[in-house]
Design an enzyme around this catalytic site. Structure first.
Site, mmCIF file in Angstrom:
data_model
loop_
_atom_site.group_PDB
_atom_site.id
_atom_site.type_symbol
_atom_site.label_atom_id
_atom_site.label_comp_id
_atom_site.label_asym_id
_atom_site.label_seq_id
_atom_site.Cartn_x
_atom_site.Cartn_y
_atom_site.Cartn_z
ATOM 1 N N GLN A 78 0.830 -1.198 0.000
ATOM 2 C CA GLN A 78 0.000 0.000 0.000
ATOM 3 C C GLN A 78 0.870 1.256 0.000
ATOM 4 O O GLN A 78 1.155 1.833 1.047
ATOM 5 C CB GLN A 78 -0.955 -0.005 1.197
ATOM 6 C CG GLN A 78 -2.004 1.069 1.055
ATOM 7 C CD GLN A 78 -3.198 0.820 1.938
ATOM 8 O OE1 GLN A 78 -3.318 -0.197 2.602
ATOM 9 N NE2 GLN A 78 -4.088 1.783 1.952
ATOM 10 N N PHE A 79 1.259 1.689 -1.194
ATOM 11 C CA PHE A 79 2.104 2.880 -1.321
ATOM 12 C C PHE A 79 1.396 4.120 -0.821
ATOM 13 O O PHE A 79 2.029 5.109 -0.454
ATOM 14 C CB PHE A 79 2.578 3.073 -2.772
ATOM 15 C CG PHE A 79 1.551 3.643 -3.688
ATOM 16 C CD1 PHE A 79 1.500 5.005 -3.923
ATOM 17 C CD2 PHE A 79 0.628 2.827 -4.331
ATOM 18 C CE1 PHE A 79 0.559 5.552 -4.769
ATOM 19 C CE2 PHE A 79 -0.316 3.355 -5.184
ATOM 20 C CZ PHE A 79 -0.363 4.720 -5.410
ATOM 21 N N THR A 80 0.059 4.096 -0.744
ATOM 22 C CA THR A 80 -0.687 5.280 -0.319
ATOM 23 C C THR A 80 -0.429 5.653 1.137
ATOM 24 O O THR A 80 -0.799 6.747 1.565
ATOM 25 C CB THR A 80 -2.201 5.099 -0.552
ATOM 26 O OG1 THR A 80 -2.648 3.952 0.175
ATOM 27 C CG2 THR A 80 -2.502 4.927 -2.035
#
Length: 146
Positions: A78-80
């Protein structure tokens, strides 16, 4: 590295209407890889997750590690988690690792975790996923200063 760790009674991840990972009791691991992360940081994070004592013992006290309850991991990239919302209304992700590094370290996280936990499930790196979970407690921990 930024990790959102949720103690769950069950969790799953679906891609294109197919469940690709599913666990019962354990942790849902939302994993964000930063541009300065490396294998040593991955190992430190996995080791920390293994040692955390956030499951209840027979007296109802938060005192047991995941290994004491035969818990599993569901790891979702989850790069967010690296969203920077300080300026404007559209998040910036400049602190997130470039996709090749992020994927390499995500895969290493799973590989290293497989040697530490009875069961490790995963999402699909870079895919659009639907994640479902039942947070037990609720109990959620942020790990970002390892």
């Amino acid at each position: 590295m930024k990790i959102i760790l949720q103690r769950v009674t069950r969790a799953s991840v679906t891609v294109n209407n197919n469940i690709v990972g599913r666990i019962g009791t354990g942790y849902l691991v939302l994993l964000g890889i930063g541009g300065d992360d490396d294998r040593a940081k991955v190992e430190k994070a996995v080791d920390k997750i293994q040692r955390l004592r956030i499951f209840e013992d027979n007296e109802g006290k938060i005192n047991l590690p995941i290994t004491s309850v035969q818990g599993a991991l569901l790891v979702v990239s989850q790069f967010t988690l690296y969203a920077d919302c300080r300026k404007g209304n559209r998040p910036s992700f400049t602190e997130a690792a470039p996709p090749p590094l992020a994927e390499e370290l995500y895969r290493y996280f799973i590989e290293y975790a497989n040697g530490k936990f009875e069961k490790v499930e995963q999402g699909v790196f870079g895919a659009k996923m639907q994640v479902e979970s039942v947070n037990s407690g609720p109990f959620t921990v942020i790990l970002d200063e390892l």
